[in-house]
Structures are given as structure tokens and as C-alpha cells.
Motif scaffolding. Structure first.
Motif, PDB file in Angstrom:
ATOM      1  N   LEU A 110     -18.084  78.755  29.007  1.00  0.00           N
ATOM      2  CA  LEU A 110     -17.295  78.860  27.783  1.00  0.00           C
ATOM      3  C   LEU A 110     -17.779  77.838  26.746  1.00  0.00           C
ATOM      4  O   LEU A 110     -18.110  76.696  27.084  1.00  0.00           O
ATOM      5  N   SER A 111     -17.832  78.238  25.487  1.00  0.00           N
ATOM      6  CA  SER A 111     -18.235  77.300  24.422  1.00  0.00           C
ATOM      7  C   SER A 111     -17.108  76.304  24.161  1.00  0.00           C
ATOM      8  O   SER A 111     -15.932  76.686  24.116  1.00  0.00           O
ATOM      9  N   TYR A 112     -17.506  75.050  23.995  1.00  0.00           N
ATOM     10  CA  TYR A 112     -16.520  73.982  23.732  1.00  0.00           C
ATOM     11  C   TYR A 112     -17.019  73.167  22.540  1.00  0.00           C
ATOM     12  O   TYR A 112     -18.199  72.764  22.487  1.00  0.00           O
ATOM     13  N   TYR A 113     -16.153  72.973  21.597  1.00  0.00           N
ATOM     14  CA  TYR A 113     -16.494  72.019  20.546  1.00  0.00           C
ATOM     15  C   TYR A 113     -15.205  71.431  19.982  1.00  0.00           C
ATOM     16  O   TYR A 113     -14.129  72.042  20.084  1.00  0.00           O
ATOM     17  N   ALA A 114     -15.357  70.188  19.433  1.00  0.00           N
ATOM     18  CA  ALA A 114     -14.168  69.445  18.993  1.00  0.00           C
ATOM     19  C   ALA A 114     -14.508  68.567  17.805  1.00  0.00           C
ATOM     20  O   ALA A 114     -15.630  68.057  17.674  1.00  0.00           O
ATOM     21  N   LEU A 115     -13.517  68.433  16.950  1.00  0.00           N
ATOM     22  CA  LEU A 115     -13.582  67.463  15.852  1.00  0.00           C
ATOM     23  C   LEU A 115     -12.378  66.535  15.991  1.00  0.00           C
ATOM     24  O   LEU A 115     -11.236  67.005  16.088  1.00  0.00           O
ATOM     25  N   ASP A 116     -12.627  65.205  16.024  1.00  0.00           N
ATOM     26  CA  ASP A 116     -11.565  64.232  16.285  1.00  0.00           C
ATOM     27  C   ASP A 116     -11.672  63.059  15.319  1.00  0.00           C
ATOM     28  O   ASP A 116     -12.765  62.719  14.823  1.00  0.00           O
ATOM     29  N   GLY A 117     -10.528  62.463  15.107  1.00  0.00           N
ATOM     30  CA  GLY A 117     -10.480  61.207  14.343  1.00  0.00           C
ATOM     31  C   GLY A 117      -9.787  60.132  15.172  1.00  0.00           C
ATOM     32  O   GLY A 117      -8.849  60.437  15.928  1.00  0.00           O
ATOM     33  N   ARG A 118     -10.226  58.872  15.012  1.00  0.00           N
ATOM     34  CA  ARG A 118      -9.691  57.814  15.874  1.00  0.00           C
ATOM     35  C   ARG A 118      -9.622  56.483  15.116  1.00  0.00           C
ATOM     36  O   ARG A 118     -10.572  56.103  14.414  1.00  0.00           O
ATOM     37  N   PHE A 119      -8.497  55.794  15.278  1.00  0.00           N
ATOM     38  CA  PHE A 119      -8.404  54.402  14.852  1.00  0.00           C
ATOM     39  C   PHE A 119      -8.617  53.526  16.079  1.00  0.00           C
ATOM     40  O   PHE A 119      -7.965  53.739  17.109  1.00  0.00           O
ATOM     41  N   SER A 120      -9.508  52.551  15.960  1.00  0.00           N
ATOM     42  CA  SER A 120      -9.850  51.700  17.109  1.00  0.00           C
ATOM     43  C   SER A 120      -9.655  50.228  16.769  1.00  0.00           C
ATOM     44  O   SER A 120      -9.782  49.814  15.603  1.00  0.00           O
ATOM     45  N   TYR A 121      -9.353  49.487  17.808  1.00  0.00           N
ATOM     46  CA  TYR A 121      -9.283  48.022  17.666  1.00  0.00           C
ATOM     47  C   TYR A 121     -10.280  47.394  18.633  1.00  0.00           C
ATOM     48  O   TYR A 121     -10.251  47.662  19.839  1.00  0.00           O
ATOM     49  N   SER A 122     -11.167  46.535  18.087  1.00  0.00           N
ATOM     50  CA  SER A 122     -12.191  45.866  18.896  1.00  0.00           C
ATOM     51  C   SER A 122     -11.683  44.498  19.360  1.00  0.00           C
ATOM     52  O   SER A 122     -11.079  43.754  18.590  1.00  0.00           O
ATOM     53  N   PHE A 123     -11.974  44.193  20.623  1.00  0.00           N
ATOM     54  CA  PHE A 123     -11.585  42.897  21.192  1.00  0.00           C
ATOM     55  C   PHE A 123     -12.732  41.887  21.159  1.00  0.00           C
ATOM     56  O   PHE A 123     -12.635  40.807  21.723  1.00  0.00           O
ATOM     57  N   LYS A 124     -13.815  42.242  20.502  1.00  0.00           N
ATOM     58  CA  LYS A 124     -15.010  41.398  20.508  1.00  0.00           C
ATOM     59  C   LYS A 124     -14.727  40.010  19.940  1.00  0.00           C
ATOM     60  O   LYS A 124     -15.050  38.982  20.540  1.00  0.00           O
ATOM     61  N   ASP A 125     -14.091  39.953  18.784  1.00  0.00           N
ATOM     62  CA  ASP A 125     -13.811  38.652  18.162  1.00  0.00           C
ATOM     63  C   ASP A 125     -12.759  37.885  18.956  1.00  0.00           C
ATOM     64  O   ASP A 125     -12.842  36.659  19.094  1.00  0.00           O
ATOM     65  N   ALA A 126     -11.770  38.604  19.480  1.00  0.00           N
ATOM     66  CA  ALA A 126     -10.734  37.922  20.265  1.00  0.00           C
ATOM     67  C   ALA A 126     -11.322  37.289  21.508  1.00  0.00           C
ATOM     68  O   ALA A 126     -10.888  36.211  21.954  1.00  0.00           O
ATOM     69  N   LEU A 127     -12.332  37.961  22.095  1.00  0.00           N
ATOM     70  CA  LEU A 127     -12.996  37.417  23.289  1.00  0.00           C
ATOM     71  C   LEU A 127     -14.100  36.433  22.940  1.00  0.00           C
ATOM     72  O   LEU A 127     -14.698  35.835  23.828  1.00  0.00           O
ATOM     73  N   LYS A 128     -14.373  36.296  21.626  1.00  0.00           N
ATOM     74  CA  LYS A 128     -15.457  35.429  21.139  1.00  0.00           C
ATOM     75  C   LYS A 128     -16.779  35.799  21.806  1.00  0.00           C
ATOM     76  O   LYS A 128     -17.579  34.936  22.191  1.00  0.00           O
TER      77      LYS A 128
END
Length: 463
Positions: A110-128
């Protein structure tokens, strides 16, 4: 293939619009490409072919649907404070449809395709952290299987492993919860979508238009050069203007960007003689005679002399061995012991007094007779030969007459001689006058000859 074409066109459109907008934004953008895997089974869904949540979560062989090509594209924009928004598009082929009574279920690609939007939060700075960049995301989208589409609410967990400042390896797992039910066997069910790929970070604000983004530009409001992190080097000497003491004139790093035109080791801004090689101790000016006075301020640049004499050596005009600066009589030879002035010898003293004895006065008066003027000129000549010597003019009388009268007469005659000498060029500060009356006879007053000797004027050296 029809749906795949739609997806690629939509993805390229999103990417094109994003990069265009990025030229006017202050935050960087990122593009990710990679592969994705769709897993229907470990979701706790309502279908008979679905198991409990996270059941056989890593069973890639039996449950994962993977398209062996680039199958996911995303474009993300950093918002700030660790948050970003990402638009994603993906395609796949579904052949694994979960598990029923221990039996793996399959369908016909079966053909599958998707369009999505996402808000993300990075922990990179918090972890230094520098390279380890985990993030959480929430969002939603729309997923199609063949012709049937449905909206989803999504939750994501991912990690970027930054290989360089702009390139990262990305892995992500997203739970997609379907919002609607369809009474068909191939409607899009709740599922997991895993992905792996590469993320390319780019874009940013370039306020000064020098090709270096503000986040990397140490001089973001002044056009500069990439090799100097966006800072200018106006004179092209390899030293950025902010660290260049002479930003408009090419110089050397040794002198913080300033030139040393005459090569004397003193940079031009600190060199009082920038075109003539000189000494550092004299601010770059030369001192040909080595007397510590720069040639430009030296009255005798080729002959050493003290600063007190404008760089010239002291003279000894009268050649008496006493320098003019120490010579009280610079125009008359003298002795060192007498500070360069001639010394009055006993012979000169005797001569003065021989002359003084011949000075004649009117009888009983202090007025000098004119015939004594010549001898007084001889006395003046001698006194001028000894300009540093001081003399005492002493008046004496014989014993005839009253003592008080004789005292006044002797004082008056001494002052009369002094006045004559002063009026004829002798400094009055060198002369003193005193009368002794009849107190100091040099002969007897009993005879006429003796009294004549006692009536006298003496000129004596004051030692």
C-alpha cells in the motif's frame, strides 16, 4: 507513484519557500533527508493486528516497513530559547500490517505518505553539550494510505549527533495517533514512524552583508572578511581594525598594526622622528653626539654637551682652566682657587696703597684736588682687573685738632674716594668706606714728616 510525485512537489515547494524566507530571518534553518520506517504493531491500537504499546518495539524484521531509498525530507526553523518548528514529508510502502494470533499479517504494498508539522524543544543547551542534541516534539499532520487520509496527533523523541557545526546525524521516533475511524481495512491506523538521516543547518541573519552570519560575526554591524570572523581589516595588514592601533595604515603585528617607517624599532605613532632612524630612549629620534639630547633640540648636534647648555660643551673663553659657567670672571684669566678671577697679590695691594697715599685733599676738607685725578684713574684701572675682588677704602688723619673732628674728616675723605671710584665705573657693591680718624697712625705725630704719613687713604682687599 502518483502520490510520491505529489509529495516530492510539495516538499520542494516547502523547501523553496523556506530558503527564500531565511534570507530575511535572524535564526538558522535546517534541512534533513533520510529514510523512514512505519510500524503499525506496538501502538496499543484497536485493530486486531495491533499489540500493546511498545510491544516488540524493535522488531524491525517482522513489523517495520522500510522503503530502500531517500523517503523523508524535512525543513526546520529555529524559533529561539531551544524551540524550533519543523515541516516534514515522507513516503513509504506498507506490506507489514501487524500481527494476528502470532501470525505476521501482510498487505499488497500500500502507498503511504504523510505531511507533518512539529514543535520541538532541544536539550542541548540545558545539558551544555556540544555534539549530543536530544529533543522532544509535539505536533500533528495528515497521513494517507493509498487514497484514504486521516489527521494525526504526533509525539516525537529524537537525537541529533552533530558531526560539525552544520552537519548532524539524526535519529527520530514518532508516535502518530489517528483522530478518525474508517470502516475499511486499509484506513491509516495509529502507528509509529521511525527515521534516520542527515541534518544540514544553514541560514541566518547577515546585518552587514559581508557573507558572515551574525551568529558567527564578531563585528556584525561592520562589513568584514570571513577569515577575520566578519571583522574588517581596512589597511589590509592582516590585523583586524579592532586590534589594530593604526587601522588606516598598514603595519606589522609586532607593533599592533602600526608601521615603523624608519625601521628603528619605534612605531610611527610613538616616534617623534618617524622618517629618521633613532633611539627608543629618545622616542625614535637620533642623537649623533650621544649626549642624550636629540639632534633636533641640540644646539651642537655633533659635539657632546650638557642639556643645561643646550647640548653644547661649556666654553672657557679666557683659557684660565675654569669653565665659563663656573668662572666669575669669564673674560679675564684667573685662578681656579679664586673661581676663575685673578687674585690680588701683595704687590698689587702695595701698589694700590702707594697710589692711595698720593691722593690729595683740600686743607681741612674732603674734596679731592684735581691733581689727584690721574692717580685715581690708575687705581680704577687696577680695580677693574680684579672684578670679583672687594675693597675697603679707609681714611686716616694725624692727631692735630680735636679727635671727633678728625674722625668725621677721615670718614668724609674715605667716602669721597669711594664716590669718585663709583662714578667712574666701579660697582659700589665692591666698595666700602670707613674712617678711623687718628686711631691708626703709621708714623709719629711728633714730627711734621710723621704727621704727613698719618694723613692718608688706604685701599685694602677685603678677604
Amino acid at each position: 507513484m502518483k502520490h510520491l510525485s505529489r509529495f516530492l512537489v510539495a516538499s520542494l515547494l516547502v523547501l523553496g519557500l523556506s530558503t527564500t524566507n531565511a534570507q530575511d530571518q535572524n535564526n538558522p534553518w535546517a534541512v534533513s533527508i533520510g529514510v523512514n520506517a512505519v510500524d503499525i504493531f506496538p501502538t496499543g491500537g484497536d485493530l486486531p493486528v495491533q499489540g500493546e504499546i511498545f510491544d516488540e518495539y524493535f522488531n524491525a524484521n517482522d513489523h517495520w516497513n522500510i522503503l530502500p531509498s531517500v523517503s523523508k525530507l524535512s525543513v526546520g526553523r529555529y524559533i529561539g530559547s531551544g524551540f524550533s518548528f519543523t515541516a516534514e514529508g515522507s513516503v513509504n510502502k506498507i506490506s507489514n500490517w501487524g500481527e494476528l494470533n502470532g501470525e505476521d499479517q501482510s498487505v499488497d504494498d500500500l502507498s503511504y505518505y504523510a505531511l507533518d508539522g512539529r514543535f520541538s524543544y532541544s536539550f542541548k543547551d540545558a545539558l551544555k553539550a556540544k555534539w549530543f542534541d536530544p529533543y522532544l516534539g509535539v505536533g500533528g499532520g495528515y497521513t494517507w494510505i493509498d487514497e484514504i487520509g486521516v489527521g494525526t496527533v504526533n509525539g516525537s523523541l529524537g537525537i541529533n549527533f552533530w558531526l560539525t557545526e552544520n552537519l548532524a546525524l539524526n535519529v527520530q521516533s514518532t508516535y502518530k495517533h489517528v483522530l478518525e475511524d474508517y470502516e475499511v481495512s486499509n484506513y491509516p491506523p495509529t502507528h509509529f514512524q521511525h527515521s534516520a538521516g542527515l541534518t544540514f543547518a544553514f541560514g541566518g541573519k547577515d546585518t552587514d552583508g559581508d557573507g558572515v552570519y551574525d551568529k558567527d560575526d564578531e563585528c556584525p554591524e561592520v562589513p568584514g572578511l570571513a577569515e577575520f570572523n566578519g571583522c574588517p581589516d581596512t589597511d589590509g595588514d592582516g590585523i583586524v581594525d579592532g586590534k589594530d592601533d593604526c587601522p588606516d595604515v598598514a603595519g606589522t603585528a609586532e607593533f599592533n598594526g602600526c608601521p615603523d617607517t624608519d625601521g628603528d624599532g619605534v612605531p610611527d605613532p610613538k616616534d617623534d622622528c618617524p622618517t629618521v632612524s633613532g633611539l627608543a630612549s629618545l622616542n625614535g629620534c637620533p642623537d649623533a653626539d650621544g649626549d642624550g639630547i636629540t639632534d633636533g633640540k641640540d644646539g651642537c648636534p655633533n659635539e657632546a654637551g650638557p642639556a643645561a647648555n643646550n647640548g653644547c660643551p661649556y666654553q672657557d673663553k679666557d683659557n684660565d682652566g675654569v669653565l665659563d659657567k663656573d668662572d666669575n670672571c669669564p673674560d679675564v684669566p684667573g685662578t681656579v682657587a679664586n673661581n676663575g678671577c685673578p687674585e690680588v697679590t701683595e704687590e698689587v695691594q702695595a701698589t694700590l696703597n702707594e697710589y692711595a697715599k698720593t691722593i690729595l685733599f683740600d686743607t681741612g676738607k674732603s674734596s679731592i684736588k684735581s691733581e689727584s685725578f690721574n692717580v685715581l684713574q690708575d687705581i680704577i684701572k687696577i680695580l677693574k682687573e680684579y672684578p670679583s675682588a672687594n675693597f675697603s677704602i679707609e681714611g686716616h688723619t694725624d692727631s692735630q685738632g680735636r679727635a671727633t673732628t678728625n674722625q668725621r674728616l677721615s670718614e668724609s675723605r674715605a667716602n669721597s674716594v669711594k664716590d669718585f671710584l663709583v662714578n667712574n665705573g666701579i660697582d659700589q657693591s665692591r666698595l666700602s668706606a670707613k674712617g678711623y680718624g687718628e686711631e691708626k697712625p703709621i708714623a709719629t705725630n711728633a714730627t711734621r714728616a710723621g704727621r704727613k704719613q698719618n694723613r692718608r687713604v688706604e685701599i685694602n682687599l677685603v678677604k
